[in-house]
Design a protein around this motif. Structure first.
Motif, short mmCIF file in Angstrom:
data_model
loop_
_atom_site.label_atom_id
_atom_site.label_comp_id
_atom_site.label_asym_id
_atom_site.label_seq_id
_atom_site.Cartn_x
_atom_site.Cartn_y
_atom_site.Cartn_z
N ILE A 60 0.86 -1.19 0.00
CA ILE A 60 0.00 0.00 0.00
C ILE A 60 0.89 1.23 0.00
O ILE A 60 0.60 2.24 -0.62
CB ILE A 60 -0.90 0.04 1.26
CG1 ILE A 60 -1.80 -1.19 1.33
CG2 ILE A 60 -1.73 1.31 1.30
CD1 ILE A 60 -2.53 -1.34 2.66
N SER A 61 1.99 1.12 0.71
CA SER A 61 2.86 2.28 0.84
C SER A 61 4.27 1.81 1.16
O SER A 61 4.48 0.89 1.94
CB SER A 61 2.34 3.17 1.97
OG SER A 61 3.35 4.01 2.45
N GLY A 63 7.52 3.55 2.49
CA GLY A 63 8.08 4.81 2.99
C GLY A 63 9.51 4.67 3.45
O GLY A 63 10.17 3.68 3.18
N LYS A 64 9.97 5.70 4.13
CA LYS A 64 11.36 5.73 4.59
C LYS A 64 11.61 4.72 5.70
O LYS A 64 12.62 4.06 5.73
CB LYS A 64 11.70 7.13 5.14
CG LYS A 64 11.79 8.20 4.09
CD LYS A 64 12.25 9.53 4.69
CE LYS A 64 11.40 10.00 5.87
NZ LYS A 64 9.99 10.30 5.56
N GLU A 65 10.66 4.68 6.63
CA GLU A 65 10.89 3.85 7.79
C GLU A 65 10.07 2.57 7.83
O GLU A 65 10.43 1.62 8.52
CB GLU A 65 10.60 4.65 9.06
CG GLU A 65 11.82 5.29 9.61
CD GLU A 65 11.60 6.75 9.94
OE1 GLU A 65 10.55 7.06 10.49
OE2 GLU A 65 12.48 7.55 9.63
N ALA A 66 8.97 2.58 7.11
CA ALA A 66 8.09 1.42 7.18
C ALA A 66 7.42 1.17 5.83
O ALA A 66 7.30 2.08 5.02
CB ALA A 66 7.02 1.66 8.24
N VAL A 68 3.83 -0.60 4.23
CA VAL A 68 2.51 -1.06 4.63
C VAL A 68 1.96 -1.96 3.52
O VAL A 68 2.02 -1.60 2.34
CB VAL A 68 1.56 0.12 4.91
CG1 VAL A 68 0.18 -0.38 5.32
CG2 VAL A 68 2.13 1.04 5.99
N ALA A 79 -4.21 -4.31 7.41
CA ALA A 79 -3.03 -3.57 6.97
C ALA A 79 -1.87 -4.03 7.85
O ALA A 79 -2.02 -4.18 9.06
CB ALA A 79 -3.25 -2.07 7.12
N LYS A 81 1.95 -3.18 8.85
CA LYS A 81 3.02 -2.18 8.78
C LYS A 81 4.31 -2.84 9.23
O LYS A 81 4.39 -3.36 10.35
CB LYS A 81 2.67 -0.99 9.66
CG LYS A 81 3.67 0.16 9.60
CD LYS A 81 3.11 1.41 10.27
CE LYS A 81 4.08 2.57 10.20
NZ LYS A 81 3.50 3.80 10.79
N GLU A 149 -6.33 -3.03 11.55
CA GLU A 149 -7.50 -2.93 10.70
C GLU A 149 -7.14 -2.17 9.41
O GLU A 149 -6.43 -1.17 9.46
CB GLU A 149 -8.55 -2.14 11.49
CG GLU A 149 -9.85 -1.86 10.78
CD GLU A 149 -10.74 -0.90 11.59
OE1 GLU A 149 -11.86 -0.63 11.13
OE2 GLU A 149 -10.32 -0.43 12.68
N PHE A 150 -7.64 -2.66 8.29
CA PHE A 150 -7.41 -1.99 7.01
C PHE A 150 -8.43 -0.88 6.83
O PHE A 150 -9.64 -1.12 6.95
CB PHE A 150 -7.51 -3.00 5.86
CG PHE A 150 -7.40 -2.38 4.50
CD1 PHE A 150 -6.18 -1.92 4.03
CD2 PHE A 150 -8.52 -2.27 3.68
CE1 PHE A 150 -6.08 -1.34 2.77
CE2 PHE A 150 -8.42 -1.69 2.42
CZ PHE A 150 -7.20 -1.23 1.97
N LEU A 160 -5.36 9.83 1.58
CA LEU A 160 -4.89 10.74 2.62
C LEU A 160 -5.60 12.08 2.42
O LEU A 160 -5.94 12.45 1.29
CB LEU A 160 -3.38 10.94 2.50
CG LEU A 160 -2.50 9.73 2.76
CD1 LEU A 160 -1.04 10.07 2.52
CD2 LEU A 160 -2.70 9.22 4.19
N TYR A 199 -0.74 14.39 5.81
CA TYR A 199 -0.14 13.12 5.39
C TYR A 199 -0.46 11.97 6.33
O TYR A 199 -0.24 10.82 5.99
CB TYR A 199 1.39 13.25 5.30
CG TYR A 199 1.84 14.12 4.15
CD1 TYR A 199 1.99 13.59 2.87
CD2 TYR A 199 2.09 15.47 4.35
CE1 TYR A 199 2.39 14.39 1.81
CE2 TYR A 199 2.50 16.28 3.29
CZ TYR A 199 2.64 15.73 2.02
OH TYR A 199 3.03 16.52 0.98
N ASN A 200 -0.92 12.28 7.53
CA ASN A 200 -1.22 11.22 8.49
C ASN A 200 -2.69 11.23 8.92
O ASN A 200 -3.03 10.80 10.01
CB ASN A 200 -0.28 11.30 9.69
CG ASN A 200 1.10 10.73 9.35
OD1 ASN A 200 1.20 9.80 8.53
ND2 ASN A 200 2.14 11.28 9.93
N MET A 202 -6.31 9.98 7.13
CA MET A 202 -6.99 9.38 5.98
C MET A 202 -8.45 9.86 6.00
O MET A 202 -8.95 10.28 7.05
CB MET A 202 -6.94 7.85 6.06
CG MET A 202 -5.53 7.29 5.98
SD MET A 202 -5.46 5.48 6.17
CE MET A 202 -5.75 4.99 4.47
N ASP A 214 -0.56 6.58 11.91
CA ASP A 214 0.88 6.80 12.09
C ASP A 214 1.20 7.40 13.46
O ASP A 214 1.77 8.50 13.55
CB ASP A 214 1.37 7.72 10.96
CG ASP A 214 2.85 7.53 10.67
OD1 ASP A 214 3.49 6.71 11.34
OD2 ASP A 214 3.37 8.23 9.77
#
Ligand SMILES: Nc1ncnc2c1ncn2[C@@H]1O[C@H](COP(=O)(O)OP(=O)(O)OP(=O)(O)O)[C@@H](O)[C@H]1O
Ligand SMILES: [Mg+2]
Length: 262
Positions: A60-61, A63-66, A68, A79, A81, A149-150, A160, A199-200, A202, A214
Motif C-alpha cells: 500500500i505504501s 516509505g522511509k521507515e516502514a 505497509v 493492513a 506495517k 484494521e485496514f 490521505l 499526510y497522516n 486518511m 501513524d
C-alpha cells in the motif's frame, strides 16, 4: 491442517519473490530486498501459523521507515506495517558505530529500539481508540510488524487528506473533527501525536470522516518535547485548513486542545 499452512507459507514466499522481481524491473514498488530480512520473514510466518494473516496482498505504501501491505485476515482485510530494520534514520548512526568493538552489540540494540517502537505504535493506537478517536484498530505486533484494521474498501486504501478536496462546509466539518480528536488525544489518551498533518490523516470516502494514523512517534504529556510537538501539530493543522476558511489562530486552537472541556 499442515497442508493449509504450507500453502499459505508458499503463497507468502511467492508474493515476496514477485515483489522482488517487480522491484528489479521498475521502481514502481520500491520494496527493498532488506524489507524482508530473514527474521522479518520468520515473524510473518509466525503470524500465518497463528492465523492472524491468511494471505498477503500487495504494498500500500513504501516509505522511509516502514512499508505497509494489504493482507487478508480470517474475515476481514488487514493492513500490515513493517518497520524496516535498516531504516535511514539509523544508518547515519550505524556508520559511526559499526566496527567499533565497544558497540559490538549495536545490531541488537537497534532491533530492540525498532521492536519497542512497533509496540509503542500498537499501544498508542489502543489508547487513542479507547479515547474515542477513529484510528485503525490494532490487532497484534510481532517484532517489527504491526497488524491492524485496514482502512479502505475492497483492497483500496482510503485516500490521505492531502489528496482530497472538499467544499467549504465539508472541509470545516473535517477540521472540527480533527481538532476534537487532537483534544481527546491530549485530554483523554494523554498523548500528543507529534507528526500530525494532511499526510497522516486518511479520509473515509463514504462519510468523509477523518481517520488518524501513524502514531508510532506519539508521546505522553510528560515527555520533555510534548509541548513543542503539540504546537507543531497545531501549526500544521491551521496551515492546512486555511483553504477552508478556518480563521482560528494557532494560540486559540492550542488553548482549546489543552483547556476546553466540552
Ligand atoms: N490501517 C491502514 N489501512 C490502510 N492504509 C494504511 C493504514 N495504515 C497506513 N496506511 C497507508 O500507508 C501509508 C503509510 O503509513 P504510515 O503513515 O503509518 O507510515 P509512515 O511511518 O508514514 O511511513 P514512512 O514515514 O516511512 O513513509 C499511509 O499514508 C496510508 O496510505
Ligand atoms: Mg505517515
Amino acid at each position: 491442517m499442515t497442508r493449509t499452512i504450507d500453502k499459505s507459507l508458499k503463497h507468502i514466499d511467492n508474493k515476496i519473490n514477485q515483489m522482488r522481481t517487480k522491484n528489479k524491473d521498475s521502481d514502481h514498488f520500491k520494496v527493498k530486498d532488506n524489507v524482508f530480512d530473514e527474521a522479518t520473514l520468520n515473524a510473518l510466518h509466525k503470524l500465518f501459523r497463528k492465523r492472524y494473516i491468511e494471505a498477503l496482498g500487495g504494498p500500500i505504501s513504501t516509505g522511509k521507515e516502514a512499508n505497509v501491505f494489504l493482507a487478508e485476515g480470517e474475515d476481514k482485510e488487514l493492513a500490515i506495517k513493517i518497520y524496516r530494520i535498516s531504516s535511514s534514520t539509523f544508518r547515519a548512526m550505524e556508520d559511526y558505530i559499526l566496527g567499533d568493538p565497544r558497540f559490538s552489540n549495536i545490531r541488537n540494540a537497534k532491533k530492540d529500539i525498532i521492536f519497542a517502537w512497533t509496540k509503542k505504535e500498537y499501544r498508542n493506537l489502543i489508547r487513542a481508540k479507547e479515547a474515542g478517536i477513529r484510528v485503525p484498530e490494532p490487532m497484534i505486533t510481532e517484532r517489527n510488524i504491526l497488524v491492524m484494521e485496514f482502512m479502505g474498501d475492497d483492497g483500496k486504501a482510503y485516500p490521505l487528506l492531502k489528496y482530497v478536496s472538499f467544499d467549504i462546509e465539508d472541509g470545516q466539518r473535517i477540521y472540527h473533527t480533527v481538532t476534537k480528536y487532537m483534544r481527546m488525544l491530549y485530554q483523554k489518551a494523554k498523548l500528543v501525536h507529534g507528526d500530525l498533518s494532511e499526510y497522516n490523516i486518511m479520509i473515509d470516502t463514504h462519510d468523509l470522516s477523518p481517520i488518524i494514523i501513524d502514531v508510532g512517534q506519539a508521546v505522553t504529556l510528560e515527555h520533555p518535547r510534548a509541548d513543542y510537538f503539540l504546537r507543531r501539530d497545531v501549526e500544521n493543522i491551521i496551515r492546512y485548513f486555511k483553504r477552508y476558511k478556518i480563521n482560528t489562530s494557532p494560540e486559540e486552537l492550542y488553548t482549546y486542545i489543552i483547556n476546553s472541556s466540552e
